[in-house]
Motif scaffolding. Structure first.
Motif, short mmCIF file in Angstrom:
data_model
loop_
_atom_site.label_atom_id
_atom_site.label_comp_id
_atom_site.label_asym_id
_atom_site.label_seq_id
_atom_site.Cartn_x
_atom_site.Cartn_y
_atom_site.Cartn_z
N LYS A 195 -19.49 -5.48 8.60
CA LYS A 195 -19.51 -4.92 7.25
C LYS A 195 -18.40 -3.90 7.05
O LYS A 195 -17.73 -3.89 6.01
N ASN A 196 -18.16 -3.04 8.03
CA ASN A 196 -17.17 -1.98 7.87
C ASN A 196 -15.74 -2.46 8.08
O ASN A 196 -14.84 -2.10 7.33
N SER A 197 -15.51 -3.29 9.09
CA SER A 197 -14.13 -3.70 9.40
C SER A 197 -13.56 -4.62 8.33
O SER A 197 -12.40 -4.48 7.94
N VAL A 198 -14.36 -5.56 7.84
CA VAL A 198 -13.86 -6.46 6.81
C VAL A 198 -13.58 -5.68 5.52
O VAL A 198 -12.58 -5.93 4.84
N LEU A 199 -14.42 -4.71 5.21
CA LEU A 199 -14.19 -3.89 4.02
C LEU A 199 -12.89 -3.08 4.15
O LEU A 199 -12.10 -3.00 3.21
N VAL A 200 -12.64 -2.52 5.32
CA VAL A 200 -11.40 -1.77 5.55
C VAL A 200 -10.19 -2.69 5.41
O VAL A 200 -9.18 -2.31 4.80
N ILE A 201 -10.28 -3.89 5.94
CA ILE A 201 -9.16 -4.84 5.85
C ILE A 201 -8.91 -5.23 4.39
O ILE A 201 -7.76 -5.24 3.93
N LEU A 202 -9.98 -5.51 3.65
CA LEU A 202 -9.81 -5.90 2.24
C LEU A 202 -9.23 -4.76 1.41
O LEU A 202 -8.33 -4.98 0.58
N ILE A 203 -9.69 -3.55 1.63
CA ILE A 203 -9.14 -2.40 0.90
C ILE A 203 -7.69 -2.16 1.30
O ILE A 203 -6.85 -1.82 0.47
N GLY A 204 -7.36 -2.39 2.57
CA GLY A 204 -5.97 -2.27 3.02
C GLY A 204 -5.06 -3.26 2.34
O GLY A 204 -3.94 -2.93 1.95
N VAL A 205 -5.55 -4.49 2.16
CA VAL A 205 -4.74 -5.52 1.49
C VAL A 205 -4.53 -5.14 0.02
O VAL A 205 -3.43 -5.29 -0.52
N VAL A 206 -5.58 -4.63 -0.65
CA VAL A 206 -5.45 -4.21 -2.04
C VAL A 206 -4.46 -3.06 -2.14
O VAL A 206 -3.60 -3.04 -3.05
N CYS A 207 -4.52 -2.10 -1.22
CA CYS A 207 -3.57 -0.98 -1.23
C CYS A 207 -2.14 -1.48 -1.02
O CYS A 207 -1.20 -0.97 -1.64
N PHE A 208 -1.97 -2.48 -0.14
CA PHE A 208 -0.65 -3.07 0.06
C PHE A 208 -0.13 -3.70 -1.23
O PHE A 208 1.04 -3.53 -1.58
N PHE A 209 -0.99 -4.44 -1.93
CA PHE A 209 -0.59 -5.05 -3.21
C PHE A 209 -0.20 -3.98 -4.23
O PHE A 209 0.80 -4.13 -4.95
N VAL A 210 -0.99 -2.92 -4.32
CA VAL A 210 -0.68 -1.84 -5.27
C VAL A 210 0.66 -1.21 -4.92
O VAL A 210 1.52 -0.99 -5.78
N PHE A 211 0.87 -0.91 -3.63
CA PHE A 211 2.14 -0.31 -3.19
C PHE A 211 3.31 -1.24 -3.48
O PHE A 211 4.36 -0.80 -3.98
N ALA A 212 3.14 -2.54 -3.20
CA ALA A 212 4.22 -3.50 -3.45
C ALA A 212 4.51 -3.64 -4.94
O ALA A 212 5.68 -3.74 -5.34
N ASN A 213 3.48 -3.59 -5.77
CA ASN A 213 3.68 -3.68 -7.22
C ASN A 213 4.41 -2.45 -7.75
O ASN A 213 5.31 -2.57 -8.59
N ILE A 214 4.02 -1.29 -7.29
CA ILE A 214 4.70 -0.06 -7.73
C ILE A 214 6.15 -0.06 -7.27
O ILE A 214 7.07 0.27 -8.03
N ARG A 215 6.37 -0.48 -6.04
CA ARG A 215 7.74 -0.50 -5.50
C ARG A 215 8.61 -1.49 -6.26
O ARG A 215 9.76 -1.19 -6.60
N SER A 216 8.09 -2.69 -6.55
CA SER A 216 8.90 -3.68 -7.27
C SER A 216 9.15 -3.24 -8.71
O SER A 216 10.21 -3.52 -9.26
N SER A 217 8.20 -2.54 -9.31
CA SER A 217 8.40 -2.03 -10.68
C SER A 217 9.47 -0.95 -10.70
O SER A 217 10.29 -0.89 -11.62
N ILE A 218 9.50 -0.09 -9.70
CA ILE A 218 10.51 0.98 -9.64
C ILE A 218 11.89 0.38 -9.37
O ILE A 218 12.89 0.77 -10.00
N GLU A 219 11.99 -0.58 -8.43
CA GLU A 219 13.28 -1.16 -8.08
C GLU A 219 13.87 -1.98 -9.22
O GLU A 219 15.08 -1.94 -9.45
N SER A 220 13.05 -2.75 -9.92
CA SER A 220 13.59 -3.59 -10.98
C SER A 220 13.64 -2.88 -12.32
O SER A 220 14.35 -3.32 -13.22
N GLY A 221 12.90 -1.81 -12.45
CA GLY A 221 12.88 -1.08 -13.71
C GLY A 221 12.02 -1.76 -14.77
O GLY A 221 12.02 -1.35 -15.91
N ARG A 222 11.29 -2.81 -14.37
CA ARG A 222 10.41 -3.54 -15.30
C ARG A 222 9.00 -3.57 -14.74
O ARG A 222 8.78 -3.52 -13.54
#
Length: 169
Positions: free
Chosen positions: A21-48
């Protein structure tokens, strides 16, 4: 006395349920955080602002929500010839096998649903996971669930005996 010895309690749930229950939840939240970080980074780099990437993140976040919703009701479960035991931190819950309506598998990962006739403290439905490696050892775990189903069918067939002076309603 010999009849009591034959009623050995069998565990249906994996002993690593807390880890699952705990490890899978941590992995899923980590993946969501990675997506959020990647989206913010791509928005800053492209300006869109890339709306499609945020939709994918939203879908994944919804998947995490569904996983949390289902797995908050996954419990450690044991059984014998007469009762199903739901093991909890504060107290254990005894459910007579006559109260169990159905035991069915719900996910490909091996989460089973127990549906009750009458609601208990857990509600009308709760879940258990027999193994972390369920798709690989399904024969052994499904056989144990089939033993539970046979015990439930035997409990249905038992004649309910009342005392002679009992009040019937």
């Amino acid at each position: 006395m010999a009849a009591d010895k034959s009623q050995r309690i069998k565990s249906l749930s994996t002993r690593y349920l807390g880890f699952y229950k705990n490890s899978v939840l941590v992995i899923l939240i980590g993946v969501v955080c990675f997506f959020v970080f990647a989206n913010i980074r791509s928005s800053i780099e492209s300006g869109r602002f890339h709306l499609n990437n945020w939709f994918v993140t939203g879908y994944f976040l919804f998947f995490v929500y569904l996983w949390i919703k289902m797995n908050r009701n996954v419990h450690q479960v044991e059984f014998d010839d007469e009762f199903l035991y739901v093991i909890q931190k504060g107290q254990d819950i005894l459910i007579p096998l006559e109260n169990i309506k159905d035991v069915d598998i719900k996910t490909l990962g091996g989460v089973y649903e127990v549906e009750l006739f009458q609601a208990e403290q857990l509600g009308k439905k709760f879940y258990f996971k027999p193994s972390l490696l369920y798709p690989f050892n399904f024969k052994k775990k499904d056989e144990l669930v089939n033993v539970l189903r046979r015990n439930i069918n035997r409990a249905y067939q038992k004649k309910q005996e009342f005392q002679r002076n009992a009040l019937h309603s």
